[in-house]
Design a protein around this motif. Structure first.
Motif, short mmCIF file in Angstrom:
data_model
loop_
_atom_site.label_atom_id
_atom_site.label_comp_id
_atom_site.label_asym_id
_atom_site.label_seq_id
_atom_site.Cartn_x
_atom_site.Cartn_y
_atom_site.Cartn_z
N THR A 13 -25.12 -30.69 -7.64
CA THR A 13 -25.68 -30.55 -6.30
C THR A 13 -25.31 -31.73 -5.42
O THR A 13 -24.98 -31.56 -4.25
N ILE A 14 -25.35 -32.93 -5.98
CA ILE A 14 -25.06 -34.14 -5.20
C ILE A 14 -23.58 -34.23 -4.87
O ILE A 14 -23.20 -34.48 -3.72
N THR A 15 -22.70 -34.04 -5.86
CA THR A 15 -21.28 -34.21 -5.62
C THR A 15 -20.73 -33.14 -4.68
O THR A 15 -19.84 -33.40 -3.88
N ASN A 16 -21.26 -31.93 -4.76
CA ASN A 16 -20.72 -30.84 -3.95
C ASN A 16 -21.29 -30.78 -2.54
O ASN A 16 -20.56 -30.50 -1.60
N CYS A 17 -22.58 -31.02 -2.40
CA CYS A 17 -23.18 -30.83 -1.06
C CYS A 17 -24.27 -31.84 -0.76
O CYS A 17 -25.14 -31.57 0.08
N GLY A 18 -24.25 -33.00 -1.41
CA GLY A 18 -25.30 -33.99 -1.20
C GLY A 18 -25.40 -34.47 0.24
O GLY A 18 -26.50 -34.69 0.75
N GLY A 19 -24.27 -34.61 0.91
CA GLY A 19 -24.29 -35.04 2.30
C GLY A 19 -24.90 -33.99 3.21
O GLY A 19 -25.69 -34.30 4.11
N THR A 20 -24.54 -32.73 2.97
CA THR A 20 -25.10 -31.63 3.76
C THR A 20 -26.61 -31.55 3.58
O THR A 20 -27.36 -31.37 4.54
N LEU A 21 -27.07 -31.71 2.33
CA LEU A 21 -28.51 -31.67 2.07
C LEU A 21 -29.23 -32.82 2.77
O LEU A 21 -30.33 -32.65 3.30
N ALA A 22 -28.60 -33.98 2.77
CA ALA A 22 -29.21 -35.14 3.43
C ALA A 22 -29.38 -34.88 4.93
O ALA A 22 -30.40 -35.24 5.52
N ARG A 23 -28.39 -34.25 5.55
CA ARG A 23 -28.48 -33.96 6.98
C ARG A 23 -29.58 -32.93 7.25
O ARG A 23 -30.32 -33.04 8.23
N HIS A 24 -29.68 -31.92 6.39
CA HIS A 24 -30.73 -30.91 6.58
C HIS A 24 -32.11 -31.52 6.35
O HIS A 24 -33.07 -31.19 7.08
N ALA A 25 -32.22 -32.39 5.36
CA ALA A 25 -33.51 -33.03 5.11
C ALA A 25 -33.91 -33.88 6.31
O ALA A 25 -35.09 -33.89 6.71
N GLU A 26 -32.94 -34.60 6.89
CA GLU A 26 -33.23 -35.40 8.08
C GLU A 26 -33.69 -34.53 9.24
O GLU A 26 -34.49 -34.96 10.07
N ALA A 27 -33.16 -33.30 9.29
CA ALA A 27 -33.52 -32.38 10.37
C ALA A 27 -34.87 -31.71 10.13
O ALA A 27 -35.33 -30.93 10.96
N GLY A 28 -35.49 -32.00 8.98
CA GLY A 28 -36.80 -31.45 8.68
C GLY A 28 -36.78 -30.17 7.87
O GLY A 28 -37.83 -29.54 7.67
N ASP A 29 -35.61 -29.78 7.37
CA ASP A 29 -35.51 -28.57 6.56
C ASP A 29 -35.98 -28.83 5.13
O ASP A 29 -35.92 -29.96 4.64
N ASP A 30 -36.42 -27.78 4.47
CA ASP A 30 -36.94 -27.86 3.10
C ASP A 30 -35.81 -27.59 2.12
O ASP A 30 -35.15 -26.54 2.19
N VAL A 31 -35.55 -28.53 1.22
CA VAL A 31 -34.43 -28.42 0.28
C VAL A 31 -34.96 -28.38 -1.15
O VAL A 31 -35.71 -29.26 -1.58
N THR A 32 -34.54 -27.35 -1.89
CA THR A 32 -34.88 -27.20 -3.31
C THR A 32 -33.59 -27.08 -4.11
O THR A 32 -32.63 -26.43 -3.66
N ALA A 33 -33.54 -27.70 -5.28
CA ALA A 33 -32.37 -27.62 -6.16
C ALA A 33 -32.75 -26.97 -7.48
O ALA A 33 -33.72 -27.39 -8.12
N LEU A 34 -32.00 -25.95 -7.86
CA LEU A 34 -32.18 -25.26 -9.14
C LEU A 34 -30.99 -25.60 -10.02
O LEU A 34 -29.85 -25.30 -9.68
N ILE A 35 -31.25 -26.25 -11.16
CA ILE A 35 -30.20 -26.67 -12.09
C ILE A 35 -30.33 -25.85 -13.37
O ILE A 35 -31.40 -25.84 -13.99
N LEU A 36 -29.25 -25.19 -13.77
CA LEU A 36 -29.34 -24.24 -14.87
C LEU A 36 -29.30 -24.89 -16.25
O LEU A 36 -29.98 -24.43 -17.17
N THR A 37 -28.51 -25.94 -16.44
CA THR A 37 -28.37 -26.54 -17.78
C THR A 37 -28.85 -27.99 -17.76
O THR A 37 -28.96 -28.62 -16.70
N HIS A 38 -29.11 -28.51 -18.96
CA HIS A 38 -29.58 -29.90 -19.05
C HIS A 38 -28.45 -30.91 -18.91
O HIS A 38 -28.71 -32.08 -18.61
N GLY A 39 -27.21 -30.53 -19.13
CA GLY A 39 -26.09 -31.44 -18.95
C GLY A 39 -25.98 -32.52 -19.99
O GLY A 39 -25.22 -33.49 -19.81
#
Length: 283
Positions: A13-39
């Motif tokens: 999530t961070i490597t692919n779209c972390g910057g986009t999420l940061a901008r949306h969070a700054e704009a007041g949008d609600d961000v949730t991340a669903l991770i399928l595997t433990h890695g």
């Protein structure tokens, strides 16, 4: 607006779209991340590198799978806080998963129905015969889960149907920004992450156990997000492919397009040096 990311591994999530999420969070949008595997088994640099030392640290090389998983989850939690992810959902499936699983699709559908996101972000799936790629399996299950959530009926399933407004796909390998070079397949949407690039670097620095921290974080953003930025006419960008076509009342031109000056855009693009602005800590 509510965003839900669905990715295979903790750092995706961070490597692919972390910057986009940061901008949306700054704009007041609600961000949730669903991770399928433990890695726990992928990018285990911290442990593999320790084994190569003449006198390995016993506390590191004796870590069992759960200890590795817990360490990576802690890294993810720190990174999520930096970019503004409000809710983390980790399903903790084994990261050797390489095929589609009906039970995982149902889990995804249930979380989509529960979260009711307007937008979902996931990886662009490669050729589906590439079953060795967990990212392809994760995206295929994500799309199937979104579709399944759309078929829920309150009287049959105890939950209403979910209508995701748009799906943005990341990590498309084709970087050309015109419609002809690759027969129409291209990144068709860019998000300027230059104002929050420091937060993306700081979030990637959290994943030290995977070898992502330090120079790698800066090199990845310089090369990948820098190239996306060159195409977008900004310093750093994240590229996306929209799954669904969009309907507008009128043809429009973005603010970025209005402000763009082709004569000097290469000068502005070359202005920033991440290694000078965000040096790697020594010691």
């Amino acid at each position: 607006m509510k965003l839900l990311t669905i990715y295979a591994h903790p750092a995706d999530t961070i490597t692919n779209c972390g910057g986009t999420l940061a901008r949306h969070a700054e704009a007041g949008d609600d961000v949730t991340a669903l991770i399928l595997t433990h890695g726990g088994r992928i990018h285990a640099n911290r442990y593999a590198e320790e084994w190569r030392k003449e006198t390995p640290d016993e506390s590191v090389v004796s870590a069992d799978l759960q200890a590795i998983i817990d360490h990576k989850k802690h890294e993810l939690e720190r990174a999520a806080e930096i970019v503004g992810i409000r809710t983390l959902i980790t399903l903790d499936h084994d990261d050797t998963m390489a095929t589609l699983h009906e039970d995982v699709i149902e889990q995804i559908a249930e979380h989509v129905a529960r979260e009711q996101p307007d937008v979902v972000i996931c990886d662009y799936p490669k050729n589906p015969v590439m079953t060795m790629d967990a990212h392809t399996a994760a995206s295929a299950m994500a799309l199937a889960g979104i579709a399944r959530a759309g078929f829920y009926l309150q009287n049959l399933d105890g939950r209403p149907e979910t209508a995701v407004k748009q799906v943005f796909l990341t990590s498309l390998q084709v970087t050309a920004n015109d419609a002809l070079s690759h027969y129409g397949m291209r990144n068709d949407c860019f998000i300027d992450i230059t104002p929050v690039v420091d937060r993306k670097i700081a979030a990637m620095d959290c994943f030290a156990s995977q070898g992502y921290a330090g120079l790698f974080a800066r090199k990845l953003i310089e090369s990948n997000n820098g190239e996306m930025g060159r195409l977008a006419g900004v310093n750093f960008a994240e590229g996306f492919v929209r799954l669904h076509s969009e309907t507008h009342s009128l043809l429009g031109i973005t603010d970025a397009a209005r402000a763009a000056d082709p004569l000097v855009r290469h000068v502005e693009y070359s202005r920033l040096s991440l290694r000078e602005m965000f040096p790697v800590a020594r010691g």
